[in-house]
Design an enzyme around this catalytic site. Structure first.
Site, PDB file in Angstrom:
ATOM      1  N   ASP A   8       0.871  -1.196   0.084  1.00 27.41           N
ATOM      2  CA  ASP A   8       0.097   0.062   0.139  1.00 27.41           C
ATOM      3  C   ASP A   8       1.016   1.393  -0.168  1.00 27.41           C
ATOM      4  O   ASP A   8       2.173   1.207   0.534  1.00 27.41           O
ATOM      5  CB  ASP A   8      -0.994  -0.081   1.193  1.00 27.41           C
ATOM      6  CG  ASP A   8      -1.518   1.308   1.408  1.00 27.41           C
ATOM      7  OD1 ASP A   8      -2.120   1.639   0.507  1.00 27.41           O
ATOM      8  OD2 ASP A   8      -1.373   1.988   2.669  1.00 27.41           O
ATOM      9  N   ASP A  10      -0.244   5.036   0.595  1.00 30.16           N
ATOM     10  CA  ASP A  10      -0.490   6.004   1.651  1.00 30.16           C
ATOM     11  C   ASP A  10      -0.632   5.595   3.017  1.00 30.16           C
ATOM     12  O   ASP A  10      -1.308   4.577   3.297  1.00 30.16           O
ATOM     13  CB  ASP A  10      -2.104   7.067   1.447  1.00 30.16           C
ATOM     14  CG  ASP A  10      -1.775   7.785   0.028  1.00 30.16           C
ATOM     15  OD1 ASP A  10      -0.868   8.648   0.131  1.00 30.16           O
ATOM     16  OD2 ASP A  10      -2.641   7.578  -0.910  1.00 30.16           O
ATOM     17  N   THR A 121      -2.992   0.654  -4.581  1.00 32.64           N
ATOM     18  CA  THR A 121      -3.160   1.717  -3.772  1.00 32.64           C
ATOM     19  C   THR A 121      -4.742   2.222  -4.388  1.00 32.64           C
ATOM     20  O   THR A 121      -4.796   2.404  -5.480  1.00 32.64           O
ATOM     21  CB  THR A 121      -2.387   2.877  -3.989  1.00 32.64           C
ATOM     22  OG1 THR A 121      -2.514   4.119  -3.168  1.00 32.64           O
ATOM     23  CG2 THR A 121      -1.790   3.290  -5.195  1.00 32.64           C
ATOM     24  N   THR A 123      -4.993   5.661  -4.089  1.00 35.13           N
ATOM     25  CA  THR A 123      -4.668   7.063  -4.606  1.00 35.13           C
ATOM     26  C   THR A 123      -4.349   7.314  -6.144  1.00 35.13           C
ATOM     27  O   THR A 123      -4.230   6.183  -6.858  1.00 35.13           O
ATOM     28  CB  THR A 123      -3.431   7.566  -3.665  1.00 35.13           C
ATOM     29  OG1 THR A 123      -3.422   9.036  -3.782  1.00 35.13           O
ATOM     30  CG2 THR A 123      -2.139   7.149  -4.010  1.00 35.13           C
ATOM     31  N   ASP A 182      -1.563  -0.173   6.322  1.00 39.31           N
ATOM     32  CA  ASP A 182      -1.543   0.591   7.489  1.00 39.31           C
ATOM     33  C   ASP A 182      -2.863   0.956   8.113  1.00 39.31           C
ATOM     34  O   ASP A 182      -3.122   1.372   9.203  1.00 39.31           O
ATOM     35  CB  ASP A 182      -1.027   2.040   7.294  1.00 39.31           C
ATOM     36  CG  ASP A 182      -1.817   2.879   6.598  1.00 39.31           C
ATOM     37  OD1 ASP A 182      -2.190   2.581   5.428  1.00 39.31           O
ATOM     38  OD2 ASP A 182      -2.299   3.979   6.931  1.00 39.31           O
TER      39      ASP A 182
HETATM   40  C1  XBP Z   1      -5.347   6.147   0.174  1.00 32.90           C
HETATM   41  C2  XBP Z   1      -6.625   7.039  -0.306  1.00 32.90           C
HETATM   42  C3  XBP Z   1      -6.274   8.179  -0.913  1.00 32.90           C
HETATM   43  C4  XBP Z   1      -5.643   9.364  -0.266  1.00 32.90           C
HETATM   44  C5  XBP Z   1      -5.838  10.572  -1.217  1.00 32.90           C
HETATM   45  O1  XBP Z   1      -5.801   5.020   0.819  1.00 32.90           O
HETATM   46  O2  XBP Z   1      -7.673   6.782   0.309  1.00 32.90           O
HETATM   47  O3  XBP Z   1      -7.555   8.705  -1.264  1.00 32.90           O
HETATM   48  O4  XBP Z   1      -5.950   9.641   0.861  1.00 32.90           O
HETATM   49  O5  XBP Z   1      -5.660  10.146  -2.638  1.00 32.90           O
HETATM   50  P1  XBP Z   1      -5.101   3.570   0.745  1.00 32.90           P
HETATM   51  P2  XBP Z   1      -6.662  10.722  -3.671  1.00 32.90           P
HETATM   52  O6  XBP Z   1      -3.560   4.002   1.472  1.00 32.90           O
HETATM   53  O7  XBP Z   1      -5.857   2.354   1.707  1.00 32.90           O
HETATM   54  O8  XBP Z   1      -4.611   3.153  -0.773  1.00 32.90           O
HETATM   55  O9  XBP Z   1      -7.091  12.038  -3.270  1.00 32.90           O
HETATM   56  O10 XBP Z   1      -5.918  10.621  -5.114  1.00 32.90           O
HETATM   57  O11 XBP Z   1      -7.693   9.786  -3.599  1.00 32.90           O
HETATM   58 MG    MG Z   2      -2.869   3.202   3.417  1.00 32.37          MG
END
Ligand code: XBP
Ligand code: MG
Length: 239
Positions: A8, A10, A121, A123, A182
């Site tokens: 992952d 973020d 991810t 994101t 996480d």
């Molecule tokens: C990551 C997210 C993303 C980021 C922001 O979750 O939920 O939305 O917060 O990115 P994970 P965007 O770590 O579970 O993949 O604004 O590009 O969505």
């Molecule tokens: Mg995450």
């Protein structure tokens, strides 16, 4: 046998939520003349919703001054999101957000021992590109056999789609992979795809329930167990 480690991004690779995305959302709101500010506590609650655009829509549902019509709210989120991501990309390009402890070592170890690495991810692709090129240089893609981002899968975590897509592109089974996450949403997504998952808790999820995780750690500084096969391959990682 362990064939792939799936990362992952973020919260797992870097503390991007508190130091990056949240800051960028607030700047995008201010630039658009919106009197919205997501403090750390509020953002922690909003993280229950994966995806920045989806998160803004969830927030707007409870905001009396947000547009009344759904179509208008969607248009606003659609307009704010690329700007927020551009601000985020600038922040990470300046290397204001570093890798979490142990991340680089574990990635290097995987490369050294021939364990394929992938990214799963929710994101945007642009955000991964910005963070990884700042941390690993322009050839960051050499490290990962497969990178699956928000644009590739319509349903976001906790939906397992992103993990299923990674497995499919790698051409391996769920039991041949291990995921690092996480958050509870991430854990749920990996487990629903049948993949064992270790947790490196990020700041927002220190007290979260990680039932079903292979293990839970505060970071990846100490060697982590990735399964027996990893030991057979000579990993320094151990249980
Ligand atoms: C990551 C997210 C993303 C980021 C922001 O979750 O939920 O939305 O917060 O990115 P994970 P965007 O770590 O579970 O993949 O604004 O590009 O969505
Ligand atoms: Mg995450």
């Amino acid at each position: 046998m362990l064939r792939a480690l799936i990362w992952d991004v973020d919260g797992t690779v870097a503390e991007t939520e508190s130091l990056g995305h949240r800051v960028a959302f607030n700047q995008a709101f201010a630039e658009a003349g919106l009197d919205w500010h997501w403090d750390v506590a509020l953002y922690g609650r909003l993280l229950q919703v994966s995806g920045g655009r989806e998160r803004m829509l969830a927030f707007m549902q409870q905001q009396p001054e947000a547009p009344r019509e759904l179509a208008e709210r969607e248009a606003l989120a659609q307009r704010l999101h690329p700007r927020k991501n551009a601000i985020y990309a600038d922040l990470v390009a300046q290397r204001r957000i570093g890798l979490r402890p142990g991340v680089r070592r574990l990635m290097d170890e995987c490369t050294a021992f021939g364990v394929t690495q992938a990214v799963a991810t929710t994101t945007s692709t642009r955000n991964v590109e910005a963070l990884f090129s700042a941390q690993f240089g322009p050839r960051w893609q050499d490290r990962f056999a497969v990178v699956v981002c928000a644009e590739d899968v319509p349903s976001k975590k906790p939906d397992p789609q992103v993990y299923r897509c990674v497995l499919q592109r790698l051409g391996i089974g769920a039991r041949e992979a291990f995921a690092l996450e996480d958050s509870p949403n991430g854990l749920q997504a990996a487990r629903a795809a049948g993949i064992a998952c270790g947790i490196t808790r990020s700041v927002y999820f220190r007290d979260a329930d990680f039932d079903g995780a292979a293990w839970v750690r505060d970071d990846l500084q100490r060697p982590v167990p990735l399964g027996l096969a990893a030991l057979q391959q000579g990993f320094a990682l151990r249980a």
